[in-house]
Design an enzyme around this catalytic site. Sequence first.
Site, PDB file in Angstrom:
ATOM      1  N   CYS A 106      13.333  -7.672   6.559  1.00 48.36           N
ATOM      2  CA  CYS A 106      12.048  -7.007   5.629  1.00 48.36           C
ATOM      3  C   CYS A 106      10.663  -7.625   6.638  1.00 48.36           C
ATOM      4  O   CYS A 106      10.672  -7.053   7.526  1.00 48.36           O
ATOM      5  CB  CYS A 106      12.027  -7.475   4.357  1.00 48.36           C
ATOM      6  N   SER A 140      -2.971  17.450 -22.612  1.00 45.55           N
ATOM      7  CA  SER A 140      -4.323  17.810 -22.828  1.00 45.55           C
ATOM      8  C   SER A 140      -4.546  19.084 -22.228  1.00 45.55           C
ATOM      9  O   SER A 140      -5.617  19.881 -22.749  1.00 45.55           O
ATOM     10  CB  SER A 140      -5.287  16.672 -22.455  1.00 45.55           C
TER      11      SER A 140
END
Length: 706
Positions: free
Chosen positions: A175, A357
């Site tokens: 990595c 909403s």
Amino acid sequence: MGRKVTLATCSLNQWALDFEGNLQRILESIRIAKEKGARYRLGPELEICGYGCSDHYFESDTILHSFQVLTKLLESPVTSDIICDVGMPVMHKNVRYNCRVIFLNKKILLIRPKMVMANAGNYRELRWFTPWNKSREIEEHFLPRTIQEITGQDTVPFGDAVLATKDTCLGSEICEELWAPNSPHIDMGLDGVEIFTNGSGSHHELRKAHLRVDLVRSTTTKNGGIYLLSNLRGCDSDRLYFDGCSMISINGDIVVQGSQFSLENVEVLTATLDLEDVRSYRAHTSSRCISASRVPPFHRVHVDFSLSSFDDVYTPTSEPIQWKYHTPAEEISLGPACWLWDYLRRSKQGGFLLPLSGGVDSSAVACIVYSMCRLVCQAVDAGNKEVLRDVRQLVGDDMYVPKMPQELCRRLLTTCYMATENSSKETRERAKTLSEQIGSYHMTPNIDTAVRAVIGIFTMVTGKVPQFRVHGGSGPENLALQNVQARIRMVIAYLFAQLSLWSRGLPGGLLVLGSANVDESLRGYLTKYDCSSADINPIGGISKTDLRGFIQYCIDNFQLTALASILSAPPTAELEPLTDGQVSQTDEDDMGMTYDELSVYGKLRKVVKTGPYSMFCKLLLMWKEISPRQVAEKVKHFFRMYSINRHKMTTLTPAYHAECYSPDDNRFDLRPFLYNAAWTWQFRCIDEQVSCLEDCKKGALCEEVD
């Protein structure tokens, strides 16, 4: 001629501490690799235990169980006649290392510890692991007795070495070592290593994929050689989504691309490549040959095994491809959707509840869930039995087969518009129309009674009746009345999440979804413990600007026409009284800054790492259209609001990490939460610089007049 090799790399959806599941996925990847003719298989970082174990790495159990899984792998006939490269933690001389364990036919060839730790942003590897600092050195590692019984080996090489097979030489990176300026592959390549491998645990951020691809491509462009990258996929156990993108490159060309977002738990990529292409590519560059003649050698572990076949003249090799990137809007559509799927199936809840909403943020969350349902339906149509099994378990129906995203969405997503007297008809209708188009089970409770009851308790105790500002109330009264509505919405959301399925005669509960974007969190424009408080938040690391782009993508690609009016409406919390039935409160007016400005502040604060004065200096050049004094006031206002509201980050809902300036609590953003919000020294430096600039400008004007 015996020069063509078939190699396999893979993306695996591993889960922290899921040793049983992780083992099965590793075995499946090896089986597929062998079916495709590969003689070497690379897996992702720490694949045996899962990358996200965090402080579980301190527990001896984690290493014990990792070796138990390794025992199963060594014993399995699936792993015969193929070099297997797996990731796991190893304790060597009472020091914990992040390692690659490479084995063949029940013999461990090498344990290679990680040399460069990822220790910034989301990563804390130095907390759990120690880097191997002995370059080109190996030691003898004493194996556990259970492993000795299988391998017949008491000790194996441990350290910075490479593998020499009969036909080539392989070297490992892990990595972060690919990202380091002095990557091991540089010297390994000069010493004749032809195949580089990298088991990785790299997370998704918007617009990040090209960095990983460019690094791999440039590695083999400069050095020649073959590079295999294997990456984790999925929600390992936390806020991060590991986004696959495993790949194979040769001499600067990508020949195989893995998917970035997928519901497949196991993806195996193979490529057949000619080692002579590597040798001729390297040999024609005289500067490389001169450097190679001087490089100190690596210890070579000799392996009595060939990666190539003797007679391979007619074996075709893999051709270069053009990497296909997703747009940011596509990334938002896919990444958080896959993360939500992993979170839902692993938590074994009955679905999600979303306070909807009718604004951009909550609508974006609804669209991400809808996108998740689309991906699930596509996976089932493609014959993914694991996804079908998970769907049936979630809905409690062993015969269920999802056909349409809307139909699945109705089973997995409950949307709830919690109206008050301050809610407009427009937002109510937008929420309702969007829910109909995506198929969610929609409810519209009115919460005014609960709001009045809470305020009534205060009035009964104090004899005072708080008023909104428009009715003559003070600032504290106005804010308190808004916060009561917001916090009651959180209570109602959890009530409905726990009982709405029960009320419909269905088993289980729902996970509550949050919808605060990264900019609102950065500014602190949210009420502590309001409906921004949820179980998880798929957009908590995404900017308002990117969310608007995602909404447009959904209009264009999902045919969700209800989003058009949502996109055109000004963002509003709808917590203050309406004016003639119309919304008068807007987010940007309340915040005192625009969402676009917030994104700039966030990147300068986190990525560029500026304090108030440095931010002011940089914005002077970026915002030349406004005066230095205006820039100064904007910067000071941001830092005041950031400081005052920083404490809210300690309770922020766990959010999908998508942005490099995410303020997601103080795991990722290690800044204090209690500040001196006056910033006296810093602001004085800004004011002095403003005065100096204004004096210089006046002097220049005087000279022009003279």
